[in-house]
Scaffold this motif. Sequence first.
Motif, PDB file in Angstrom:
ATOM      1  N   ALA A   4      28.014  48.572  68.545  1.00 56.82           N
ATOM      2  CA  ALA A   4      27.578  49.906  68.121  1.00 56.82           C
ATOM      3  C   ALA A   4      27.381  49.968  66.609  1.00 56.82           C
ATOM      4  O   ALA A   4      26.407  50.553  66.126  1.00 56.82           O
ATOM      5  N   ALA A   5      28.287  49.342  65.856  1.00 53.97           N
ATOM      6  CA  ALA A   5      28.186  49.372  64.397  1.00 53.97           C
ATOM      7  C   ALA A   5      26.934  48.658  63.914  1.00 53.97           C
ATOM      8  O   ALA A   5      26.307  49.074  62.926  1.00 53.97           O
ATOM      9  N   ALA A   6      26.533  47.596  64.615  1.00 50.55           N
ATOM     10  CA  ALA A   6      25.351  46.840  64.211  1.00 50.55           C
ATOM     11  C   ALA A   6      24.057  47.513  64.648  1.00 50.55           C
ATOM     12  O   ALA A   6      23.039  47.447  63.951  1.00 50.55           O
ATOM     13  N   ILE A   7      24.095  48.174  65.793  1.00 57.01           N
ATOM     14  CA  ILE A   7      22.869  48.742  66.375  1.00 57.01           C
ATOM     15  C   ILE A   7      22.562  50.142  65.848  1.00 57.01           C
ATOM     16  O   ILE A   7      21.400  50.486  65.597  1.00 57.01           O
ATOM     17  N   TYR A   8      23.574  50.969  65.650  1.00 53.85           N
ATOM     18  CA  TYR A   8      23.365  52.389  65.342  1.00 53.85           C
ATOM     19  C   TYR A   8      22.462  52.637  64.123  1.00 53.85           C
ATOM     20  O   TYR A   8      21.570  53.497  64.187  1.00 53.85           O
ATOM     21  N   PRO A   9      22.636  51.926  63.013  1.00 54.95           N
ATOM     22  CA  PRO A   9      21.772  52.213  61.850  1.00 54.95           C
ATOM     23  C   PRO A   9      20.297  51.883  62.083  1.00 54.95           C
ATOM     24  O   PRO A   9      19.435  52.328  61.313  1.00 54.95           O
ATOM     25  N   LYS A  10      19.986  51.141  63.130  1.00 56.47           N
ATOM     26  CA  LYS A  10      18.622  50.668  63.350  1.00 56.47           C
ATOM     27  C   LYS A  10      17.880  51.423  64.451  1.00 56.47           C
ATOM     28  O   LYS A  10      16.775  51.029  64.824  1.00 56.47           O
ATOM     29  N   ILE A  11      18.471  52.490  64.979  1.00 56.39           N
ATOM     30  CA  ILE A  11      17.825  53.216  66.075  1.00 56.39           C
ATOM     31  C   ILE A  11      17.527  54.650  65.678  1.00 56.39           C
ATOM     32  O   ILE A  11      17.971  55.130  64.626  1.00 56.39           O
ATOM     33  N   ASP A  12      16.790  55.327  66.531  1.00 56.31           N
ATOM     34  CA  ASP A  12      16.445  56.739  66.331  1.00 56.31           C
ATOM     35  C   ASP A  12      17.736  57.550  66.202  1.00 56.31           C
ATOM     36  O   ASP A  12      18.607  57.504  67.078  1.00 56.31           O
ATOM     37  N   GLN A  13      17.871  58.301  65.118  1.00 56.70           N
ATOM     38  CA  GLN A  13      19.115  59.030  64.847  1.00 56.70           C
ATOM     39  C   GLN A  13      19.297  60.255  65.746  1.00 56.70           C
ATOM     40  O   GLN A  13      20.295  60.974  65.620  1.00 56.70           O
ATOM     41  N   SER A  14      18.333  60.495  66.647  1.00 59.55           N
ATOM     42  CA  SER A  14      18.556  61.543  67.651  1.00 59.55           C
ATOM     43  C   SER A  14      19.587  61.089  68.678  1.00 59.55           C
ATOM     44  O   SER A  14      20.129  61.906  69.438  1.00 59.55           O
ATOM     45  N   VAL A  15      19.855  59.798  68.721  1.00 61.82           N
ATOM     46  CA  VAL A  15      20.888  59.243  69.595  1.00 61.82           C
ATOM     47  C   VAL A  15      22.198  59.216  68.821  1.00 61.82           C
ATOM     48  O   VAL A  15      22.306  58.573  67.778  1.00 61.82           O
ATOM     49  N   SER A  16      23.195  59.928  69.317  1.00 64.15           N
ATOM     50  CA  SER A  16      24.478  60.003  68.618  1.00 64.15           C
ATOM     51  C   SER A  16      25.297  58.733  68.814  1.00 64.15           C
ATOM     52  O   SER A  16      25.024  57.924  69.713  1.00 64.15           O
ATOM     53  N   LYS A  17      26.330  58.584  67.991  1.00 66.24           N
ATOM     54  CA  LYS A  17      27.219  57.439  68.131  1.00 66.24           C
ATOM     55  C   LYS A  17      27.939  57.459  69.478  1.00 66.24           C
ATOM     56  O   LYS A  17      28.132  56.421  70.111  1.00 66.24           O
ATOM     57  N   ALA A  18      28.337  58.666  69.907  1.00 66.30           N
ATOM     58  CA  ALA A  18      29.030  58.792  71.189  1.00 66.30           C
ATOM     59  C   ALA A  18      28.115  58.374  72.340  1.00 66.30           C
ATOM     60  O   ALA A  18      28.554  57.712  73.283  1.00 66.30           O
ATOM     61  N   THR A  19      26.832  58.757  72.254  1.00 66.11           N
ATOM     62  CA  THR A  19      25.877  58.383  73.301  1.00 66.11           C
ATOM     63  C   THR A  19      25.664  56.875  73.320  1.00 66.11           C
ATOM     64  O   THR A  19      25.639  56.248  74.386  1.00 66.11           O
ATOM     65  N   LEU A  20      25.535  56.265  72.143  1.00 67.32           N
ATOM     66  CA  LEU A  20      25.356  54.818  72.075  1.00 67.32           C
ATOM     67  C   LEU A  20      26.569  54.090  72.643  1.00 67.32           C
ATOM     68  O   LEU A  20      26.428  53.119  73.397  1.00 67.32           O
ATOM     69  N   ASN A  21      27.772  54.557  72.306  1.00 64.94           N
ATOM     70  CA  ASN A  21      28.990  53.965  72.868  1.00 64.94           C
ATOM     71  C   ASN A  21      28.989  54.054  74.387  1.00 64.94           C
ATOM     72  O   ASN A  21      29.365  53.108  75.082  1.00 64.94           O
ATOM     73  N   ARG A  22      28.578  55.228  74.910  1.00 65.80           N
ATOM     74  CA  ARG A  22      28.536  55.414  76.367  1.00 65.80           C
ATOM     75  C   ARG A  22      27.543  54.450  77.003  1.00 65.80           C
ATOM     76  O   ARG A  22      27.821  53.867  78.057  1.00 65.80           O
ATOM     77  N   VAL A  23      26.378  54.275  76.381  1.00 66.64           N
ATOM     78  CA  VAL A  23      25.365  53.356  76.916  1.00 66.64           C
ATOM     79  C   VAL A  23      25.909  51.925  76.952  1.00 66.64           C
ATOM     80  O   VAL A  23      25.827  51.239  77.980  1.00 66.64           O
ATOM     81  N   LEU A  24      26.474  51.475  75.837  1.00 70.15           N
ATOM     82  CA  LEU A  24      26.966  50.108  75.753  1.00 70.15           C
ATOM     83  C   LEU A  24      28.119  49.862  76.720  1.00 70.15           C
ATOM     84  O   LEU A  24      28.182  48.820  77.384  1.00 70.15           O
ATOM     85  N   PHE A  25      29.023  50.828  76.808  1.00 70.52           N
ATOM     86  CA  PHE A  25      30.158  50.659  77.714  1.00 70.52           C
ATOM     87  C   PHE A  25      29.678  50.633  79.156  1.00 70.52           C
ATOM     88  O   PHE A  25      30.191  49.885  79.992  1.00 70.52           O
ATOM     89  N   GLY A  26      28.665  51.448  79.464  1.00 70.50           N
ATOM     90  CA  GLY A  26      28.134  51.493  80.826  1.00 70.50           C
ATOM     91  C   GLY A  26      27.417  50.224  81.238  1.00 70.50           C
ATOM     92  O   GLY A  26      27.244  49.958  82.431  1.00 70.50           O
ATOM     93  N   LEU A  27      26.990  49.415  80.263  1.00 72.64           N
ATOM     94  CA  LEU A  27      26.308  48.166  80.574  1.00 72.64           C
ATOM     95  C   LEU A  27      27.284  47.032  80.862  1.00 72.64           C
ATOM     96  O   LEU A  27      26.886  45.951  81.284  1.00 72.64           O
ATOM     97  N   GLY A  28      28.564  47.274  80.625  1.00 71.48           N
ATOM     98  CA  GLY A  28      29.581  46.267  80.904  1.00 71.48           C
ATOM     99  C   GLY A  28      30.121  46.418  82.313  1.00 71.48           C
ATOM    100  O   GLY A  28      29.914  47.431  82.979  1.00 71.48           O
TER     101      GLY A  28
END
Length: 408
Positions: A321-345
């Motif tokens: 999340a720390a590596a990906i978040y600065p490089k994506i559309d900021q309409s996606v929150s950190k919490a949403t990104l965490n949820r996406v990544l965790f859901g892929l595991g």
Amino acid sequence: MENKQFTEERDLFCAIYLDYENLAISAEQSYPALEGPLSLGPIIDYAASLGDICIRKAYADWSTGECAADVKKLVKYGFEMRHLPQTSARGKNGADMDMALDVLEDMILLPHIGLFIIGSGDTDFIPLIRRLRARGKMVYVMGFDSSVGSVIKENCTKYQSLDELLCLSPNAAGSDPVSDDDSAIIEEDRIAARDLVIRFVRTRTDEGPVFLSDLKNQLIRINPSFSEKKLGFSSFKKFIGSLEGDVVLGIITDRRTGHPLVTFRDLDEIDPVKVDANNCLATCLNSRLRFIGDRAVRTRIFELILLLFQDRRPRSIHEMAAAIYPKIDQSVSKATLNRVLFGLGGEGRVFRYYRKDPMVPPIDSPQVLNESVRTVADIEMVYLASAREAVKRIFPDMDDADVERVVR
């Protein structure tokens, strides 16, 4: 005047069975940014308020992950820990079978137990719940809202949300402010709760006033997942008060007992308001599941995941999340990104644990890309399948074709 059912519950013996691994995984998926969201204290306090707890059992593979880290906590609260090692290549254990056998055995050998509390969202327990209720037992189910479908909620005596019991909310998973989607969810839930009261008025046989405490338990019998707390009301009386001049004529005091009575308007005087299923699904996807509907945004995230693992070095969800978040559309929150990544595991998905340390939370455990994942399309397929599974848990009656039409 207290309702008879709830007075009896306090005099009953109760037993609590936790599919602990299921609950721990659901807690991490629902609140990936929180450390140890699954707290046992409130769960035990809740069970103790219902009756004398005579059995406490928890089921998991206690040798790995967050379950191993929680052993001392379970010992503190007096749980008998049933060890169920993984018995398949997919990482499944036999918790559902062992729990069901234990519950049925306890029901037969200890007939004085009147209330069974099952902590799990697994629909495999539905036959067990029906069998217990057929024997005249009360069955309370507790779980995290995002992992418990409506089918299991409707088959139990009462459903208790762990999100509510543990004082958790979607905003606790990250630093997001209350969004319009969150407000929309509350509004949709309030409309649904209003409709529940109308259903009670339509089906009741006595047209006279109803004691306030009796009314709540009648609503729970119709919909075991009903809770005024989810609607933003601190008490049931305030919820009913919000319906005055609408479904409710007023709240009066019974002269004999001094307790509040609820009077209702005639059905032909009540304006029908229906919940739009499409709107419910939209708000569920956007806020509860944090589904990213913009395919271009998803593609960007999945491309970054593949780039991140080109060196094949293990990384935790936090590191990703720390590596990906600065490089994506900021309409996606950190919490949403965490949820996406965790859901892929998890089993058969995008990531797998490189090495599980029992003392390290899953979100901090190093993971690697599964060998079968090579392209963005591979990740997209897993992501959509996971979202569709979550939607079907919440809307089990929805046609598969409709789910695929919306989740794409």
